[in-house]
Enzyme design. Structure first.
Site, mmCIF file in Angstrom:
data_model
loop_
_atom_site.group_PDB
_atom_site.id
_atom_site.type_symbol
_atom_site.label_atom_id
_atom_site.label_comp_id
_atom_site.label_asym_id
_atom_site.label_seq_id
_atom_site.Cartn_x
_atom_site.Cartn_y
_atom_site.Cartn_z
ATOM 1 N N TYR A 180 0.858 -1.192 0.000
ATOM 2 C CA TYR A 180 0.000 0.000 0.000
ATOM 3 C C TYR A 180 0.889 1.236 0.000
ATOM 4 O O TYR A 180 1.978 1.234 0.580
ATOM 5 C CB TYR A 180 -0.922 -0.025 1.234
ATOM 6 C CG TYR A 180 -1.836 1.172 1.314
ATOM 7 C CD1 TYR A 180 -2.598 1.559 0.218
ATOM 8 C CD2 TYR A 180 -1.927 1.931 2.470
ATOM 9 C CE1 TYR A 180 -3.421 2.664 0.275
ATOM 10 C CE2 TYR A 180 -2.748 3.039 2.543
ATOM 11 C CZ TYR A 180 -3.497 3.403 1.435
ATOM 12 O OH TYR A 180 -4.294 4.509 1.497
ATOM 13 N N TYR A 190 -2.594 5.622 9.169
ATOM 14 C CA TYR A 190 -2.158 4.251 8.857
ATOM 15 C C TYR A 190 -0.949 3.978 9.743
ATOM 16 O O TYR A 190 0.194 4.075 9.321
ATOM 17 C CB TYR A 190 -1.822 4.163 7.373
ATOM 18 C CG TYR A 190 -1.630 2.761 6.811
ATOM 19 C CD1 TYR A 190 -2.714 2.004 6.387
ATOM 20 C CD2 TYR A 190 -0.362 2.207 6.688
ATOM 21 C CE1 TYR A 190 -2.528 0.736 5.850
ATOM 22 C CE2 TYR A 190 -0.166 0.942 6.151
ATOM 23 C CZ TYR A 190 -1.255 0.214 5.738
ATOM 24 O OH TYR A 190 -1.076 -1.047 5.197
HETATM 25 N N1 LIG Z 1 -7.703 -3.221 1.741
HETATM 26 C C1 LIG Z 1 -6.889 -2.234 1.373
HETATM 27 O O1 LIG Z 1 -7.271 -1.068 1.314
HETATM 28 C C2 LIG Z 1 -5.463 -2.566 1.007
HETATM 29 C C3 LIG Z 1 -4.733 -1.674 0.196
HETATM 30 C C4 LIG Z 1 -3.436 -2.006 -0.191
HETATM 31 C C5 LIG Z 1 -2.877 -3.208 0.244
HETATM 32 N N2 LIG Z 1 -3.603 -4.060 1.032
HETATM 33 C C6 LIG Z 1 -2.983 -5.329 1.460
HETATM 34 O O2 LIG Z 1 -3.669 -6.423 0.904
HETATM 35 C C7 LIG Z 1 -3.379 -7.574 1.684
HETATM 36 C C8 LIG Z 1 -4.679 -8.288 1.984
HETATM 37 O O3 LIG Z 1 -5.489 -7.511 2.826
HETATM 38 P P1 LIG Z 1 -7.020 -7.197 2.568
HETATM 39 O O4 LIG Z 1 -7.199 -5.743 2.759
HETATM 40 O O5 LIG Z 1 -7.469 -7.814 1.312
HETATM 41 O O6 LIG Z 1 -7.753 -7.836 3.829
HETATM 42 P P2 LIG Z 1 -8.159 -9.307 4.229
HETATM 43 O O7 LIG Z 1 -8.796 -9.180 5.560
HETATM 44 O O8 LIG Z 1 -8.920 -9.996 3.141
HETATM 45 O O9 LIG Z 1 -6.750 -10.075 4.311
HETATM 46 C C9 LIG Z 1 -5.872 -10.029 5.382
HETATM 47 C C10 LIG Z 1 -5.661 -11.458 5.812
HETATM 48 O O10 LIG Z 1 -4.535 -11.541 6.677
HETATM 49 C C11 LIG Z 1 -4.797 -12.601 7.550
HETATM 50 N N3 LIG Z 1 -3.842 -12.558 8.655
HETATM 51 C C12 LIG Z 1 -3.711 -11.638 9.638
HETATM 52 N N4 LIG Z 1 -2.704 -11.990 10.461
HETATM 53 C C13 LIG Z 1 -2.179 -13.151 9.969
HETATM 54 C C14 LIG Z 1 -1.139 -14.005 10.384
HETATM 55 N N5 LIG Z 1 -0.409 -13.761 11.475
HETATM 56 N N6 LIG Z 1 -0.888 -15.126 9.645
HETATM 57 C C15 LIG Z 1 -1.621 -15.415 8.556
HETATM 58 N N7 LIG Z 1 -2.622 -14.635 8.111
HETATM 59 C C16 LIG Z 1 -2.901 -13.512 8.820
HETATM 60 C C17 LIG Z 1 -6.253 -12.370 7.938
HETATM 61 O O11 LIG Z 1 -6.845 -13.510 8.516
HETATM 62 C C18 LIG Z 1 -6.852 -12.042 6.583
HETATM 63 O O12 LIG Z 1 -7.308 -13.219 5.937
HETATM 64 C C19 LIG Z 1 -2.659 -7.066 2.937
HETATM 65 O O13 LIG Z 1 -1.269 -7.201 2.763
HETATM 66 C C20 LIG Z 1 -3.030 -5.593 2.951
HETATM 67 O O14 LIG Z 1 -2.118 -4.801 3.651
HETATM 68 C C21 LIG Z 1 -4.894 -3.772 1.410
#
Ligand SMILES: NC(=O)c1ccc[n+]([C@@H]2O[C@H](COP(=O)([O-])OP(=O)(O)OC[C@H]3O[C@@H](n4cnc5c(N)ncnc54)[C@H](O)[C@@H]3O)[C@@H](O)[C@H]2O)c1
Length: 301
Positions: A180, A190
């Site tokens: 991100y 953040y």
């Molecule tokens: N949603 C946004 O706005 C956004 C923007 C840019 C990047 N991202 C990134 O995308 C990726 C996915 O996130 P998302 O937003 O789709 O949410 P999401 O909730 O679908 O995914 C996050 C996942 O991480 C898992 N998780 C947390 N701690 C963990 C651990 N210790 N071991 C294994 N799994 C663990 C959670 O159970 C969840 O399934 C992340 O890296 C997030 O930072 C998200």
């Protein structure tokens, strides 16, 4: 016609425990392209995830465009904060959500994949997970423990996944992680060291592209995604404001969709992207290119 063809490929998406985030959308896009997909799911969320699937609550989102249903080949318990089971403290190992899961560490999941699919059974690995226990604290007010936990789970975990799983990859193997923009620019709120974790994740991605490229011939890339109201992002507390602001100020106005990220991921993980490694690809409707706001932020709901 030039299409994305992942038939015969096997993928692991680490970080799927519902159908609302990027990991799920990527898993679905990979399946649409013909890959077989397994997921790694965090033990505290795994029980609910399995119940949602068993009770048919995800039928609609599991439906693929040709009418097939996305069936996960395996659902592995994974806590990416631990490289081996011995690294997990006793209170975690004995916790009711963990104790019946077997070895939920990265090494444990790797061993299960080896047993299930052999020494060379993987083509694609996606890191789509993050956690920062103090994400609501400004960096300035983040404890050392909170900062290190954010970087451990959200950044080091990708190094661990590449180190453990690259040896199981067939020729042409590809890794992808989700980052991100807060790793490069200031996104107020953040916090908790999550911005630091994303900066580390992106820098590591480049170094891993070099090191793992030379050692195993695999590719390593990242997608920098625009904001999406996933479960993880909703925990930050102002995701709707982030979506409203970037929607109003992007070259292509409007929010991104999880499918936008899924489709780009399918391309980056396919042989069509054979020449791309060490890259951050922005899927944010161009927001990263802007230097000045064109509209006031949307009111916080
Ligand atoms: N949603 C946004 O706005 C956004 C923007 C840019 C990047 N991202 C990134 O995308 C990726 C996915 O996130 P998302 O937003 O789709 O949410 P999401 O909730 O679908 O995914 C996050 C996942 O991480 C898992 N998780 C947390 N701690 C963990 C651990 N210790 N071991 C294994 N799994 C663990 C959670 O159970 C969840 O399934 C992340 O890296 C997030 O930072 C998200």
């Amino acid at each position: 016609m030039l299409g994305i063809d992942l038939s015969g490929k096997r993928a692991l998406v680490a970080g799927v425990s519902d159908d609302g985030g990027f990991g799920f959308a990527i898993a679905k896009a990979l399946a649409e392209a013909g890959a077989t997909v397994s997921v790694g799911s965090w033990p505290p969320a795994l029980g609910i995830f399995l119940k949602l699937i068993e009770r048919g609550k995800m039928e609609e989102s599991l439906r693929l465009s040709d009418g097939r249903k996305l069936e996960f080949e395996r659902i592995y318990p994974l806590d990416a904060g631990f490289d081996t089971l011995a690294d997990a403290p006793a209170d975690i190992r004995e916790n009711k959500r963990y104790k019946d899961q077997g070895d939920f560490s990265v090494a444990g999941m790797t061993e299960r994949i080896r047993q299930d699919f052999g020494e060379r059974g993987l083509d694609i690995v996606v890191h789509s997970l993050a956690n920062g226990p103090e994400v609501k604290n400004p960096l300035l007010d983040t404890s050392r423990a909170g900062y290190l936990a954010a970087v451990s789970v959200s950044a080091y975990s990708n190094i661990s996944l590449v180190r453990h799983l690259a040896p199981l990859m067939r020729p042409g193997g590809a890794f992808l992680s989700l980052t991100y923009m807060a790793g490069e620019r200031v996104i107020p709120g953040y916090g908790g060291g999550m911005s630091s974790a994303k900066a580390a994740l992106e820098s590591d991605m480049r170094t891993l592209a070099f090191e793992a490229g030379r050692r195993w011939g695999v590719r390593v890339n990242a997608i920098s995604a625009g904001p999406l109201a996933s479960r993880a992002a909703s925990a930050i507390g102002f995701i709707d404001t982030m979506i409203g602001y970037t929607s109003a100020n992007s070259p292509l106005p409007g929010p991104i969709t999880a499918d936008d990220v899924g489709h780009t991921a399918a391309f980056l993980l396919s042989p069509l992207a054979a020449g791309i490694t060490g890259s951050v690809v922005y899927v944010d409707r161009g927001y990263h290119a802007m230097g000045m706001a064109v509209a006031p932020p949307a009111p916080t709901p």
